[in-house]
Design a protein around this motif. Structure first.
Motif, PDB file in Angstrom:
ATOM      1  N   LEU A  64      47.707 -40.732 -40.391  1.00 51.85           N
ATOM      2  CA  LEU A  64      46.658 -39.968 -40.791  1.00 51.85           C
ATOM      3  C   LEU A  64      47.689 -38.931 -41.690  1.00 51.85           C
ATOM      4  CD1 LEU A  64      44.782 -39.010 -37.536  1.00 51.85           C
ATOM      5  CD2 LEU A  64      44.354 -40.550 -39.403  1.00 51.85           C
ATOM      6  N   TYR A  65      47.147 -38.358 -42.941  1.00 51.29           N
ATOM      7  CA  TYR A  65      48.023 -37.308 -43.735  1.00 51.29           C
ATOM      8  C   TYR A  65      47.144 -36.479 -44.397  1.00 51.29           C
ATOM      9  CZ  TYR A  65      46.264 -40.062 -47.867  1.00 51.29           C
ATOM     10  OH  TYR A  65      45.845 -40.642 -48.855  1.00 51.29           O
ATOM     11  N   THR A  66      48.095 -35.284 -44.673  1.00 53.89           N
ATOM     12  CA  THR A  66      47.265 -34.250 -45.568  1.00 53.89           C
ATOM     13  C   THR A  66      48.284 -33.953 -46.595  1.00 53.89           C
ATOM     14  OG1 THR A  66      48.381 -32.706 -43.869  1.00 53.89           O
ATOM     15  CG2 THR A  66      46.058 -33.082 -43.814  1.00 53.89           C
ATOM     16  N   LEU A  67      48.560 -34.687 -47.590  1.00 55.25           N
ATOM     17  CA  LEU A  67      49.260 -34.640 -48.739  1.00 55.25           C
ATOM     18  C   LEU A  67      48.427 -34.331 -49.815  1.00 55.25           C
ATOM     19  CD1 LEU A  67      51.862 -37.766 -48.350  1.00 55.25           C
ATOM     20  CD2 LEU A  67      52.030 -35.202 -47.409  1.00 55.25           C
ATOM     21  N   VAL A  68      48.771 -33.527 -50.972  1.00 52.91           N
ATOM     22  CA  VAL A  68      48.235 -33.063 -52.148  1.00 52.91           C
ATOM     23  C   VAL A  68      48.742 -33.873 -53.356  1.00 52.91           C
ATOM     24  CG1 VAL A  68      47.005 -30.998 -51.005  1.00 52.91           C
ATOM     25  CG2 VAL A  68      49.060 -30.959 -52.475  1.00 52.91           C
ATOM     26  N   GLY A  69      49.967 -33.866 -53.474  1.00 50.25           N
ATOM     27  CA  GLY A  69      50.532 -34.693 -54.886  1.00 50.25           C
ATOM     28  C   GLY A  69      50.171 -35.952 -54.588  1.00 50.25           C
ATOM     29  N   HIS A  70      49.554 -36.411 -55.787  1.00 47.17           N
ATOM     30  CA  HIS A  70      49.038 -37.677 -56.071  1.00 47.17           C
ATOM     31  C   HIS A  70      50.047 -38.751 -56.056  1.00 47.17           C
ATOM     32  CE1 HIS A  70      45.091 -36.074 -57.078  1.00 47.17           C
ATOM     33  NE2 HIS A  70      45.409 -35.356 -57.970  1.00 47.17           N
ATOM     34  N   GLU A  71      51.196 -38.519 -56.525  1.00 46.64           N
ATOM     35  CA  GLU A  71      52.419 -39.492 -56.510  1.00 46.64           C
ATOM     36  C   GLU A  71      52.734 -39.810 -55.014  1.00 46.64           C
ATOM     37  OE1 GLU A  71      55.698 -38.360 -58.891  1.00 46.64           O
ATOM     38  OE2 GLU A  71      54.515 -38.556 -60.686  1.00 46.64           O
ATOM     39  N   LEU A  72      52.687 -38.943 -54.217  1.00 49.48           N
ATOM     40  CA  LEU A  72      53.048 -39.011 -52.903  1.00 49.48           C
ATOM     41  C   LEU A  72      52.114 -39.981 -52.247  1.00 49.48           C
ATOM     42  CD1 LEU A  72      54.577 -35.657 -51.916  1.00 49.48           C
ATOM     43  CD2 LEU A  72      55.869 -37.594 -52.728  1.00 49.48           C
ATOM     44  N   ILE A  73      50.661 -39.543 -52.297  1.00 47.54           N
ATOM     45  CA  ILE A  73      49.873 -39.970 -51.661  1.00 47.54           C
ATOM     46  C   ILE A  73      49.579 -41.471 -52.075  1.00 47.54           C
ATOM     47  CG2 ILE A  73      47.190 -40.473 -51.840  1.00 47.54           C
ATOM     48  CD1 ILE A  73      47.099 -37.354 -51.971  1.00 47.54           C
ATOM     49  N   GLU A  74      49.834 -41.947 -53.578  1.00 46.86           N
ATOM     50  CA  GLU A  74      50.037 -43.202 -53.865  1.00 46.86           C
ATOM     51  C   GLU A  74      51.124 -44.024 -53.087  1.00 46.86           C
ATOM     52  OE1 GLU A  74      49.987 -43.228 -58.164  1.00 46.86           O
ATOM     53  OE2 GLU A  74      47.930 -42.423 -58.305  1.00 46.86           O
ATOM     54  N   ARG A  75      52.194 -43.547 -53.104  1.00 46.05           N
ATOM     55  CA  ARG A  75      53.341 -44.084 -52.597  1.00 46.05           C
ATOM     56  C   ARG A  75      53.127 -44.590 -51.168  1.00 46.05           C
ATOM     57  NH1 ARG A  75      56.297 -47.870 -51.423  1.00 46.05           N
ATOM     58  NH2 ARG A  75      58.337 -47.493 -50.589  1.00 46.05           N
ATOM     59  N   LEU A  76      52.549 -43.540 -50.488  1.00 44.00           N
ATOM     60  CA  LEU A  76      52.336 -43.529 -49.086  1.00 44.00           C
ATOM     61  C   LEU A  76      51.465 -44.815 -48.859  1.00 44.00           C
ATOM     62  CD1 LEU A  76      52.796 -42.750 -45.964  1.00 44.00           C
ATOM     63  CD2 LEU A  76      50.769 -41.062 -46.407  1.00 44.00           C
ATOM     64  N   GLU A  77      50.546 -44.811 -49.545  1.00 46.92           N
ATOM     65  CA  GLU A  77      49.156 -45.711 -49.233  1.00 46.92           C
ATOM     66  C   GLU A  77      49.676 -47.191 -49.596  1.00 46.92           C
ATOM     67  OE1 GLU A  77      45.607 -44.381 -51.144  1.00 46.92           O
ATOM     68  OE2 GLU A  77      44.944 -42.831 -49.446  1.00 46.92           O
ATOM     69  N   GLU A  78      50.485 -47.204 -50.594  1.00 44.42           N
ATOM     70  CA  GLU A  78      51.021 -48.449 -51.090  1.00 44.42           C
ATOM     71  C   GLU A  78      51.932 -49.047 -49.832  1.00 44.42           C
ATOM     72  OE1 GLU A  78      54.002 -50.433 -54.536  1.00 44.42           O
ATOM     73  OE2 GLU A  78      53.925 -48.219 -54.264  1.00 44.42           O
ATOM     74  N   ALA A  79      52.756 -48.189 -49.465  1.00 43.21           N
ATOM     75  CA  ALA A  79      53.750 -48.656 -48.156  1.00 43.21           C
ATOM     76  C   ALA A  79      52.793 -49.043 -47.109  1.00 43.21           C
ATOM     77  CB  ALA A  79      54.589 -47.489 -48.032  1.00 43.21           C
ATOM     78  N   CYS A  80      51.714 -48.283 -46.692  1.00 44.69           N
ATOM     79  CA  CYS A  80      51.081 -48.601 -45.519  1.00 44.69           C
ATOM     80  C   CYS A  80      50.273 -49.755 -45.851  1.00 44.69           C
ATOM     81  CB  CYS A  80      50.082 -47.617 -45.380  1.00 44.69           C
ATOM     82  SG  CYS A  80      50.852 -45.913 -44.520  1.00 44.69           S
ATOM     83  N   ARG A  81      49.688 -50.178 -46.924  1.00 43.62           N
ATOM     84  CA  ARG A  81      49.247 -51.605 -47.239  1.00 43.62           C
ATOM     85  C   ARG A  81      50.046 -52.719 -46.989  1.00 43.62           C
ATOM     86  NH1 ARG A  81      46.647 -48.803 -51.625  1.00 43.62           N
ATOM     87  NH2 ARG A  81      48.371 -49.292 -52.969  1.00 43.62           N
ATOM     88  N   GLU A  82      51.366 -52.567 -47.164  1.00 43.26           N
ATOM     89  CA  GLU A  82      52.364 -53.614 -46.904  1.00 43.26           C
ATOM     90  C   GLU A  82      52.617 -53.743 -45.720  1.00 43.26           C
ATOM     91  OE1 GLU A  82      55.769 -52.027 -49.135  1.00 43.26           O
ATOM     92  OE2 GLU A  82      54.929 -52.399 -51.226  1.00 43.26           O
ATOM     93  N   THR A  83      52.659 -52.858 -44.921  1.00 44.86           N
ATOM     94  CA  THR A  83      52.924 -53.054 -43.301  1.00 44.86           C
ATOM     95  C   THR A  83      51.674 -53.079 -42.662  1.00 44.86           C
ATOM     96  OG1 THR A  83      52.695 -50.400 -43.134  1.00 44.86           O
ATOM     97  CG2 THR A  83      54.763 -51.240 -43.510  1.00 44.86           C
TER      98      THR A  83
END
Length: 276
Positions: A64-83
């Motif tokens: 679960l996350y509460t980030l507002v920066g688009h780059e951070l969000i995209e990177r987090l979601e990409e890494a989570c898809r991988e795992t």
């Protein structure tokens, strides 16, 4: 019954309090399952996020996350898809609803709710007042308080007061002691909302016994006698009825539930006070 566990990663660009509250409120609904919490506050840079991602990879789970920066969000979601770790932007549905209703866009400021504004300093002022007026201390200026909690010993007056202070209400509390009269300042108080906290004798006795046990004190006193405790509570009910002070039974209420009820009473009280 065996208990199962899952990893719950809470990633925030602020303090993480919102995520912790949401995660716990949801997880507690599932019996026999417990969350192993991993809390990552103040994640505002790529380097900080990469450290978070490495921990998620080491222990995949729900994110679960509460980030507002688009780059951070995209990177987090990409890494989570991988795992294979499901992710949810907890505030995104709320922001979407607000945008639709207000026809405006958000400012995307990390931790904006914790900025040092007037509301923040109001809470600090309320906390200082509440701590100085705990357990009957400094009763002469009660009309400076927003709320005054009264009740016999062990009715959760102090933790409830602190919770209300964190919501910006100056809160004093006073224990009701058998055969001890109220301070004269009670007769002069006009603005403050006075609320009586009560509980069942059985609940009070249980809490008091645990208290005495922790202090290694005498457990045969009237303090934990069921009949004496019942008389105390009955006297507190009569006192509140005499002055028409509202009462709240805290026997089965959490601190948060008690505080919510007091906040409702306070809003009604303020409306009546302003009207007069």
């Amino acid at each position: 019954m065996s208990r199962s566990y899952f990893h719950l990663h809470l990633v925030s660009d602020s303090t993480g309090e919102t995520l912790i509250n949401v995660g716990r409120a949801a997880a507690v609904q599932y019996e026999g399952i417990s969350a192993i919490e991993h809390v990552y506050p103040l994640v505002r840079s790529g380097a900080q996020l990469e450290r978070v991602i490495s921990e998620i990879k080491a222990a995949p789970g729900l994110v679960l996350y509460t980030l507002v920066g688009h780059e951070l969000i995209e990177r987090l979601e990409e890494a989570c898809r991988e795992t294979g770790s499901p992710t949810l932007n907890v505030l995104q549905p709320v922001h979407a609803l607000l945008r639709s209703y207000l026809g405006a866009t958000s400012t995307e400021r990390p931790g904006a709710q914790h900025m040092l504004n007037a509301e923040y300093f109001k809470r600090i002022d309320a906390m200082n007042f509440t701590l100085a007026h705990d357990d009957g201390a400094l009763p002469d200026d009660l009309d400076e308080a927003d709320v005054l909690l009264i009740g016999v010993s062990r009715t959760s007056k102090t933790p409830t007061s602190i919770y209300l202070a964190n919501r910006g209400l100056k809160t004093a509390n006073l224990p009701l002691v058998p055969s001890m009269p109220l301070p004269p300042s009670f007769e002069r108080a006009r603005k403050v909302l006075i609320v009586g906290l009560i509980a069942s004798p059985e609940r009070i006795v249980q809490i008091r016994q645990n208290r005495l046990l922790s202090l290694k004190a005498d457990e045969n006193s009237a303090y934990v006698d069921r009949e004496s405790v019942a008389d105390e509570i009955a006297a507190s009910r009569r006192l509140c009825a005499k002055y028409r002070w509202p009462t709240i039974d805290v026997t089965r209420r959490s601190i948060e539930e008690t505080a919510a009820a007091i906040l409702d009473l306070y809003r009604e009280h303020r409306l009546k006070f302003i009207a007069t």
